[in-house]
Design a protein around this motif. Structure first.
Motif, PDB file in Angstrom:
ATOM      1  N   HIS A 140      43.103  34.295  39.778  1.00 24.37           N
ATOM      2  CA  HIS A 140      43.190  32.829  39.891  1.00 24.37           C
ATOM      3  C   HIS A 140      43.655  32.408  41.288  1.00 24.37           C
ATOM      4  O   HIS A 140      44.600  31.630  41.437  1.00 24.37           O
ATOM      5  N   THR A 141      42.962  32.922  42.281  1.00 24.08           N
ATOM      6  CA  THR A 141      43.341  32.613  43.657  1.00 24.08           C
ATOM      7  C   THR A 141      42.090  32.463  44.503  1.00 24.08           C
ATOM      8  O   THR A 141      40.966  32.468  43.987  1.00 24.08           O
ATOM      9  N   SER A 142      42.269  32.298  45.798  1.00 23.27           N
ATOM     10  CA  SER A 142      41.168  32.151  46.742  1.00 23.27           C
ATOM     11  C   SER A 142      41.465  33.003  47.967  1.00 23.27           C
ATOM     12  O   SER A 142      42.619  33.360  48.221  1.00 23.27           O
ATOM     13  N   PRO A 143      40.451  33.338  48.766  1.00 19.61           N
ATOM     14  CA  PRO A 143      40.662  34.271  49.891  1.00 19.61           C
ATOM     15  C   PRO A 143      41.722  33.815  50.882  1.00 19.61           C
ATOM     16  O   PRO A 143      42.498  34.636  51.384  1.00 19.61           O
ATOM     17  N   GLU A 144      41.784  32.507  51.174  1.00 21.20           N
ATOM     18  CA  GLU A 144      42.750  32.032  52.176  1.00 21.20           C
ATOM     19  C   GLU A 144      44.179  32.036  51.653  1.00 21.20           C
ATOM     20  O   GLU A 144      45.124  31.946  52.440  1.00 21.20           O
ATOM     21  N   ARG A 145      44.375  32.170  50.336  1.00 20.80           N
ATOM     22  CA  ARG A 145      45.717  32.175  49.772  1.00 20.80           C
ATOM     23  C   ARG A 145      46.274  33.587  49.629  1.00 20.80           C
ATOM     24  O   ARG A 145      47.364  33.776  49.115  1.00 20.80           O
ATOM     25  N   ASP A 179      45.354  31.288  59.155  1.00 25.87           N
ATOM     26  CA  ASP A 179      45.844  29.928  59.377  1.00 25.87           C
ATOM     27  C   ASP A 179      45.486  29.007  58.217  1.00 25.87           C
ATOM     28  O   ASP A 179      46.216  28.056  57.922  1.00 25.87           O
ATOM     29  N   ALA A 180      44.371  29.293  57.542  1.00 27.70           N
ATOM     30  CA  ALA A 180      43.958  28.456  56.416  1.00 27.70           C
ATOM     31  C   ALA A 180      44.955  28.518  55.265  1.00 27.70           C
ATOM     32  O   ALA A 180      44.962  27.629  54.405  1.00 27.70           O
ATOM     33  N   LYS A 184      47.033  24.796  52.454  1.00 26.73           N
ATOM     34  CA  LYS A 184      47.208  24.550  51.028  1.00 26.73           C
ATOM     35  C   LYS A 184      48.481  25.185  50.491  1.00 26.73           C
ATOM     36  O   LYS A 184      48.691  25.211  49.289  1.00 26.73           O
ATOM     37  N   ALA A 185      49.300  25.711  51.415  1.00 23.51           N
ATOM     38  CA  ALA A 185      50.456  26.473  50.944  1.00 23.51           C
ATOM     39  C   ALA A 185      51.512  25.608  50.293  1.00 23.51           C
ATOM     40  O   ALA A 185      52.073  25.961  49.273  1.00 23.51           O
TER      41      ALA A 185
END
Length: 271
Positions: A140-145, A179-180, A184-185
């Protein structure tokens, strides 16, 4: 990478439902409970072989993935029949990372990619993307996270090509946080281990009471600020604490507290 046993049969209990049809590569998810089960010995053999292949491919001195305990990490295995095609190891880590050269360290606990390997001869065929996307859905995540532990140049290129991730700040711990991640952090500043230069001084200054406003004749003062005019402390106009009358006070009259009061009294004939 072919084994002398049917990898698919061993991994059936851990296969992700709906991930693939018959005769196509599938993905299974392993954790410590899987290694402690009845098929644990075969699974540990499988992980040991794949981990060694990953070590050689990345030129590491020792493998990241071994036949030992997973220690709360998770491993996603790509397989088909008797063939193991790749692995992806992830786990949550507490990291202190910098957002920039002039900023302090921030305490974060992201899911981290610890090992990523597709068997030679099966690369650049979409299998790595399939394995990675399956992991993203399950976590339940995305590459930038994600954070990436000592990513190889191949992994950096993979992330740039498929997910558009490129700029990042080099870290002392060799983890890569793109940096991405910060877009959303929503990192709580209170968890920062240190502050940017001057930030601590600004925080302290904000807690100080406001500076006193100097009196200027004829200026309209803020009603919230109490200003004491210069004549308020004049001995001749201050009421005596002992009850004695001042030089301008007659019997039955209160002390005149300002020049304006003195002028008004003279106009009324009281002085």
């Amino acid at each position: 990478m072919e084994f002398d046993f049917d990898v698919g049969r061993v991994l059936v209990p851990f296969a992700l439902e709906g991930d693939a049809g018959e005769g196509t590569p599938q993905v299974a998810r392993l954790d410590d409970s899987a290694l402690n089960g009845g098929k644990g010995a075969l699974l540990r053999e499988l992980l040991g072989v794949l981990g060694e292949g990953s070590r050689r491919a990345q030129g590491l001195s020792k493998p990241v993935t071994t036949a030992g305990p997973l220690m709360s990490n998770r491993i996603y295995l790509l397989y088909m029949g008797r063939y193991a095609l790749g692995l992806l190891k992830v786990g949550t880590k507490r990291l202190f990372v910098s957002r920039g050269e002039k900023e302090g360290l921030v305490d974060i606990s992201p899911t981290c990619v610890l090992d990523f390997y597709v068997v030679e001869g099966h690369q650049r065929g979409g299998l790595g993307r399939r394995l990675f996307d399956t992991m993203l859905r399950c976590e339940h995540t995305s590459p930038e996270r994600l954070a990436y532990d000592r990513p190889s140049p191949k992994l950096i290129g993979f992330l740039r090509r498929h997910y558009g991730l490129a700029p990042y700040q080099p870290q002392a711990n060799h983890f890569v946080v793109f940096d991405a991640y910060w877009a959303k952090a929503g990192v709580d500043p209170a968890r920062s281990r240190s502050s940017a230069p001057g930030q601590r001084a600004r925080e302290l200054a904000a807690k100080l009471p406001p500076a006193p406003v100097p009196y200027v004749a004829g200026r309209q003062e803020d009603p919230r600020v109490q200003v004491i005019p210069p004549w308020a402390s004049a001995p001749s106009l201050r009421q005596s604490r002992t009850g004695s009358r001042g030089p301008f006070q007659r019997a039955g009259q209160s002390t005149l507290s300002s020049p304006m009061s003195l002028v008004a009294a003279m106009a009324q004939g009281n002085l």
